[in-house]
Design a protein around this motif. Structure first.
Motif, PDB file in Angstrom:
ATOM      1  N   GLN A  48      29.142  58.854  31.701  1.00  0.00           N
ATOM      2  CA  GLN A  48      30.226  58.969  32.320  1.00  0.00           C
ATOM      3  C   GLN A  48      30.593  57.991  33.387  1.00  0.00           C
ATOM      4  O   GLN A  48      31.446  57.410  33.615  1.00  0.00           O
ATOM      5  N   MET A  49      29.340  57.897  34.152  1.00  0.00           N
ATOM      6  CA  MET A  49      29.504  56.852  35.412  1.00  0.00           C
ATOM      7  C   MET A  49      29.618  55.491  34.714  1.00  0.00           C
ATOM      8  O   MET A  49      30.382  54.703  35.267  1.00  0.00           O
ATOM      9  N   ALA A  50      28.982  55.130  33.530  1.00  0.00           N
ATOM     10  CA  ALA A  50      29.138  53.872  33.189  1.00  0.00           C
ATOM     11  C   ALA A  50      30.602  53.534  32.657  1.00  0.00           C
ATOM     12  O   ALA A  50      31.194  52.304  32.608  1.00  0.00           O
ATOM     13  N   ALA A  51      31.208  54.667  31.982  1.00  0.00           N
ATOM     14  CA  ALA A  51      32.723  54.436  31.668  1.00  0.00           C
ATOM     15  C   ALA A  51      33.482  54.267  32.716  1.00  0.00           C
ATOM     16  O   ALA A  51      34.340  53.560  32.968  1.00  0.00           O
ATOM     17  N   LEU A  52      33.160  55.038  33.961  1.00  0.00           N
ATOM     18  CA  LEU A  52      34.175  54.719  35.108  1.00  0.00           C
ATOM     19  C   LEU A  52      33.665  53.471  35.708  1.00  0.00           C
ATOM     20  O   LEU A  52      34.775  52.685  35.999  1.00  0.00           O
ATOM     21  N   GLN A  53      32.578  52.947  35.786  1.00  0.00           N
ATOM     22  CA  GLN A  53      32.264  51.494  36.459  1.00  0.00           C
ATOM     23  C   GLN A  53      32.921  50.452  35.596  1.00  0.00           C
ATOM     24  O   GLN A  53      33.558  49.431  35.988  1.00  0.00           O
ATOM     25  N   LYS A  54      32.997  50.645  34.242  1.00  0.00           N
ATOM     26  CA  LYS A  54      33.587  49.698  33.284  1.00  0.00           C
ATOM     27  C   LYS A  54      35.298  49.810  33.535  1.00  0.00           C
ATOM     28  O   LYS A  54      35.857  48.598  33.584  1.00  0.00           O
ATOM     29  N   LYS A  55      35.820  50.840  33.823  1.00  0.00           N
ATOM     30  CA  LYS A  55      37.213  50.956  34.190  1.00  0.00           C
ATOM     31  C   LYS A  55      37.498  50.163  35.492  1.00  0.00           C
ATOM     32  O   LYS A  55      38.501  49.537  35.713  1.00  0.00           O
ATOM     33  N   SER A 228      24.932  43.787  24.891  1.00  0.00           N
ATOM     34  CA  SER A 228      25.075  44.238  23.674  1.00  0.00           C
ATOM     35  C   SER A 228      26.463  44.339  23.275  1.00  0.00           C
ATOM     36  O   SER A 228      26.851  44.373  22.015  1.00  0.00           O
ATOM     37  N   GLY A 229      27.311  44.732  24.216  1.00  0.00           N
ATOM     38  CA  GLY A 229      28.704  45.135  23.948  1.00  0.00           C
ATOM     39  C   GLY A 229      28.997  46.790  23.254  1.00  0.00           C
ATOM     40  O   GLY A 229      29.909  47.153  23.183  1.00  0.00           O
ATOM     41  N   ALA A 230      27.903  47.379  23.338  1.00  0.00           N
ATOM     42  CA  ALA A 230      27.808  48.836  23.090  1.00  0.00           C
ATOM     43  C   ALA A 230      27.873  49.632  24.226  1.00  0.00           C
ATOM     44  O   ALA A 230      27.005  49.324  25.282  1.00  0.00           O
ATOM     45  N   PRO A 231      28.673  50.539  24.392  1.00  0.00           N
ATOM     46  CA  PRO A 231      28.743  51.600  25.661  1.00  0.00           C
ATOM     47  C   PRO A 231      27.486  52.274  25.842  1.00  0.00           C
ATOM     48  O   PRO A 231      26.507  52.456  25.005  1.00  0.00           O
ATOM     49  N   VAL A 232      27.287  52.618  27.030  1.00  0.00           N
ATOM     50  CA  VAL A 232      26.145  53.454  27.420  1.00  0.00           C
ATOM     51  C   VAL A 232      26.380  54.983  26.879  1.00  0.00           C
ATOM     52  O   VAL A 232      27.496  55.497  27.110  1.00  0.00           O
ATOM     53  N   THR A 233      25.322  55.215  25.854  1.00  0.00           N
ATOM     54  CA  THR A 233      25.537  56.845  25.530  1.00  0.00           C
ATOM     55  C   THR A 233      24.315  57.535  25.929  1.00  0.00           C
ATOM     56  O   THR A 233      23.281  57.143  25.818  1.00  0.00           O
ATOM     57  N   ALA A 234      24.630  58.896  26.018  1.00  0.00           N
ATOM     58  CA  ALA A 234      23.807  59.878  26.425  1.00  0.00           C
ATOM     59  C   ALA A 234      22.590  59.916  25.082  1.00  0.00           C
ATOM     60  O   ALA A 234      22.853  59.830  24.023  1.00  0.00           O
TER      61      ALA A 234
END
Length: 255
Positions: A48-55, A228-234
């Motif tokens: 969640q935090m990684a998605a928010l940081q990217k935004k 890597s271009g891949a999102p952070v995934t749990a």
């Protein structure tokens, strides 16, 4: 003068004995911490935090260009579409998108793959700017109807940043082109609210920073994601692949 041997200096109970043990213990803690960081496994909150940081990073990276009045070719502005630099307008499909043997360019489907655009950035036309202002006005109305106000946090931080961030992007673009069109009510309302929107994003940034400080392995995950271009995934570890964590549920935050 009697010489003291190294064994005497590090005798049990001696000062050097204890300081040496402390140094060794400190090194062990550092190595343990480093090893823990290198084997860190992402949690749902990290995702969640990684998605928010990217935004937040994406929004920040656009600010200067938009305030100067320019838009990058094929930039997607939610609600408006994709920007085609040569046409100086936003369209529902990206430039060069292929479908059923046709390609989309400058507002129409063509039979052959279009050449790269002449411009990589441009100022939107007056008609495009008026369209953006109408979208901005509608977004503000929706926020008011949902009881969000200008600074109230929505149910999830990421969705909050998406809505507020998009309105800021539109406001910055209109601000950078004020000499090219006559601002209306939508822009004037945004002018009053934009400081509250910016503060909301600052609060979200503080949330991300606090999470990073409390979880040393988080930044390693983010760095790996950027490389890597891949999102952070749990469930994914900083070494790649998935760790032993059984937490693989998707985040409540959108991408």
């Amino acid at each position: 003068m009697k010489k003291h041997s190294d064994r005497t200096r590090i005798r049990p109970g001696g000062i050097l004995h204890w300081s040496t043990l402390c140094l060794l213990a400190g090194g062990s803690v550092a190595l343990t911490s480093c090893d823990s960081e290198n084997t860190y496994t992402a949690t749902a909150q990290d995702e969640q935090m990684a998605a928010l940081q990217k935004k937040l990073d994406d929004i920040d990276s656009r600010k200067s260009q938009l305030l100067n009045g320019y838009v990058e070719h094929n930039f997607e502005l939610p609600g408006a579409g994709f920007y085609h630099a040569d046409a100086q307008d936003f369209f529902p499909y990206s430039y060069g998108q292929e479908k059923d043997g046709k390609w989309y360019a400058n507002g129409e489907w063509v039979d052959t793959k279009p050449e790269p655009p002449r411009l990589t950035t441009s100022r939107p036309s007056e008609a495009a700017l008026r369209k953006i202002e109408m979208i901005l006005a509608r977004e503000q109305e929706l926020v008011e109807e949902n009881g969000g106000g200008s600074t109230t946090t929505h149910r999830t931080t990421h969705h909050h940043s998406s809505g507020v961030g998009n309105m800021l992007l539109m406001y910055w673009l209109l601000s950078g082109n004020r000499n090219n069109f006559t601002p209306g009510a939508g822009f004037q309302q945004a002018q009053v609210r934009q400081q509250g929107w910016q503060q909301a994003l600052n609060n979200d940034r503080s949330t991300v920073n606090a999470h990073a400080a409390a979880n040393p392995g988080y930044q390693r995950l983010v760095q790996q994601s950027k490389q890597s271009g891949a999102p952070v995934t749990a469930g994914r570890s900083v070494r790649g692949g998935f760790g032993g964590s059984s937490s693989g549920s998707s985040s409540s935050f959108g991408s």
